[in-house]
Design a protein around this motif. Structure first.
Motif, mmCIF file in Angstrom:
data_model
loop_
_atom_site.group_PDB
_atom_site.id
_atom_site.type_symbol
_atom_site.label_atom_id
_atom_site.label_comp_id
_atom_site.label_asym_id
_atom_site.label_seq_id
_atom_site.Cartn_x
_atom_site.Cartn_y
_atom_site.Cartn_z
ATOM 1 N N UNK A 125 0.941 -1.375 0.055
ATOM 2 C CA UNK A 125 -0.209 -0.373 0.111
ATOM 3 C C UNK A 125 0.542 1.402 -0.480
ATOM 4 N N UNK A 126 2.132 1.628 0.649
ATOM 5 C CA UNK A 126 3.162 2.591 0.443
ATOM 6 C C UNK A 126 3.958 2.912 -0.151
ATOM 7 N N UNK A 127 3.857 1.359 -0.828
ATOM 8 C CA UNK A 127 5.450 2.216 -1.758
ATOM 9 C C UNK A 127 4.909 1.382 -3.499
ATOM 10 N N UNK A 128 3.035 0.412 -3.376
ATOM 11 C CA UNK A 128 3.262 0.530 -4.974
ATOM 12 C C UNK A 128 2.410 0.757 -5.479
ATOM 13 N N UNK A 129 0.988 -0.466 -6.287
ATOM 14 C CA UNK A 129 0.525 0.734 -6.916
ATOM 15 C C UNK A 129 -0.779 -0.492 -6.792
ATOM 16 N N UNK A 130 -0.933 -0.317 -5.826
ATOM 17 C CA UNK A 130 -1.928 -1.315 -4.815
ATOM 18 C C UNK A 130 -2.597 -1.347 -3.702
ATOM 19 N N UNK A 131 -3.308 -1.038 -3.018
ATOM 20 C CA UNK A 131 -4.102 -1.128 -1.799
ATOM 21 C C UNK A 131 -4.272 -2.929 -1.343
ATOM 22 N N UNK A 132 -4.092 -3.432 -0.119
ATOM 23 C CA UNK A 132 -3.989 -4.882 0.414
ATOM 24 C C UNK A 132 -4.329 -4.847 1.330
ATOM 25 N N UNK A 133 -5.180 -5.367 1.679
ATOM 26 C CA UNK A 133 -5.432 -5.573 2.791
ATOM 27 C C UNK A 133 -5.558 -7.059 3.588
ATOM 28 N N UNK A 134 -5.476 -7.558 4.761
ATOM 29 C CA UNK A 134 -5.691 -8.770 4.682
ATOM 30 C C UNK A 134 -6.473 -9.558 6.064
ATOM 31 N N UNK A 135 -7.269 -10.683 5.774
ATOM 32 C CA UNK A 135 -8.312 -10.690 6.541
ATOM 33 C C UNK A 135 -8.171 -12.386 6.715
ATOM 34 N N UNK A 136 -7.962 -12.534 8.059
ATOM 35 C CA UNK A 136 -8.345 -13.972 8.243
ATOM 36 C C UNK A 136 -9.403 -14.337 8.729
ATOM 37 N N UNK A 137 -10.078 -15.354 7.911
ATOM 38 C CA UNK A 137 -11.609 -15.853 8.179
ATOM 39 C C UNK A 137 -11.589 -15.933 9.623
ATOM 40 N N UNK A 138 -10.378 -16.605 9.879
ATOM 41 C CA UNK A 138 -11.160 -17.458 11.693
ATOM 42 C C UNK A 138 -10.582 -16.500 12.546
ATOM 43 N N UNK A 139 -10.922 -15.433 12.733
ATOM 44 C CA UNK A 139 -11.404 -13.909 13.627
ATOM 45 C C UNK A 139 -12.699 -13.621 13.103
ATOM 46 N N UNK A 140 -13.248 -13.444 12.369
ATOM 47 C CA UNK A 140 -14.523 -13.039 11.814
ATOM 48 C C UNK A 140 -15.572 -13.780 11.972
ATOM 49 N N UNK A 141 -15.737 -14.897 13.392
ATOM 50 C CA UNK A 141 -16.542 -15.405 12.424
ATOM 51 C C UNK A 141 -17.124 -15.650 14.364
ATOM 52 N N UNK A 142 -17.302 -13.979 14.720
ATOM 53 C CA UNK A 142 -18.217 -14.205 16.490
ATOM 54 C C UNK A 142 -17.186 -14.685 17.435
ATOM 55 N N UNK A 143 -18.581 -15.427 18.105
ATOM 56 C CA UNK A 143 -17.764 -15.834 19.254
ATOM 57 C C UNK A 143 -16.906 -17.632 19.010
#
Length: 245
Positions: A125-143
């Motif tokens: 994101x800082x140096x290249x021609x793209x915007x990228x973010x990580x998403x880890x699925x098991x952090x996004x399943x609530x309780x």
């Protein structure tokens, strides 16, 4: 739209700058779950989100080998160095951005990749021609996230739902009996172990007998919904701000 299943002309005509890059691992997941569990699950979440997203998003082929040397004592585990991994991810994102897919989510299925993906996404994101973010699925399943182990109920359940027949159901009892109930060997808040073989006999952490295809469906829905929400946010994000130039 799956990159590897489309023709170049179909990809060329795609009216989107959004892409998903599944990132997994090839490593032991006990005697019951396949070595490709992390990759299969990252792909399942990416596929579900892309299918349900109100718009077009390109899904790139998954990265199947990650940072997994901590499982090196278990046969079949593959790994790469952190520097090689980050360089490879960055090159693929650069390729996607070259073709106009410059808003990219790295859909992660392996805990060992997490810090490296955060770091390389920032570098991109800082140096290249793209915007990228990580998403880890098991952090996004609530309780359910608190039940995440390794080859435990969450990973096993998602494989059961998304890839029926891939889990060796007759080995669940063995997996539970010879596994561990906690990741690591701890003294206070210090983890003394660097490799999983130091604290689990068969590589399992958690009780996979608690898994079911029904739980897997619930996990997939929750993770896909969270990923769709992230895609919508990224699609609307102003990338002309100074931080993104």
């Amino acid at each position: 739209m799956h990159l590897e299943r489309a023709t170049w002309t179909e990809i060329d005509a795609a009216e989107t700058d959004l892409a998903l890059l599944p990132v997994g691992s090839t490593e032991q997941h006990g005697p019951h779950a396949p070595l490709g569990t992390d990759t299969l699950n990252a792909e399942a979440v990416a596929d579900a989100a892309a299918e349900r997203y109100e718009g077009t998003v390109t899904v790139a082929p998954a990265i199947p080998v990650g940072i997994a040397e901590e499982h090196r004592q278990f046969t079949g585990t593959l790994w790469t160095s952190e520097s090689t991994f980050k360089a490879y991810v960055r090159d693929i994102v650069d390729s996607l951005a070259h073709h106009g897919f410059d808003r990219i989510v790295l859909v992660n299925g392996h805990g060992g990749n997490t810090s490296a993906l955060r770091e390389v996404a920032g570098r991109i994101t800082r140096c290249d021609e793209a915007y990228a973010v990580p998403f880890t699925w098991f952090d996004e399943v609530g309780e359910h996230s608190s039940r995440m182990g390794h080859g435990g109920p969450l990973e096993t359940a998602l494989v059961q739902h998304a890839n029926p027949g891939a889990v060796r159901e007759d080995r669940l009892e063995e997996a539970a009996e010879n596994g561990s109930d906690r990741w690591g060997d701890w003294q206070g808040r210090v983890n003394l172990a660097f490799d999983s073989a130091e604290f689990t006999e068969n590589g399992v952490v958690g009780d996979p007998r608690e898994a079911s295809a029904e739980l897997g469906e619930e996990l997939l829905d929750a993770a896909a919904d969270a990923l769709i929400a992230l895609l919508k946010t990224i699609a609307d994000r102003d990338l002309d701000r100074p931080a993104h130039r």
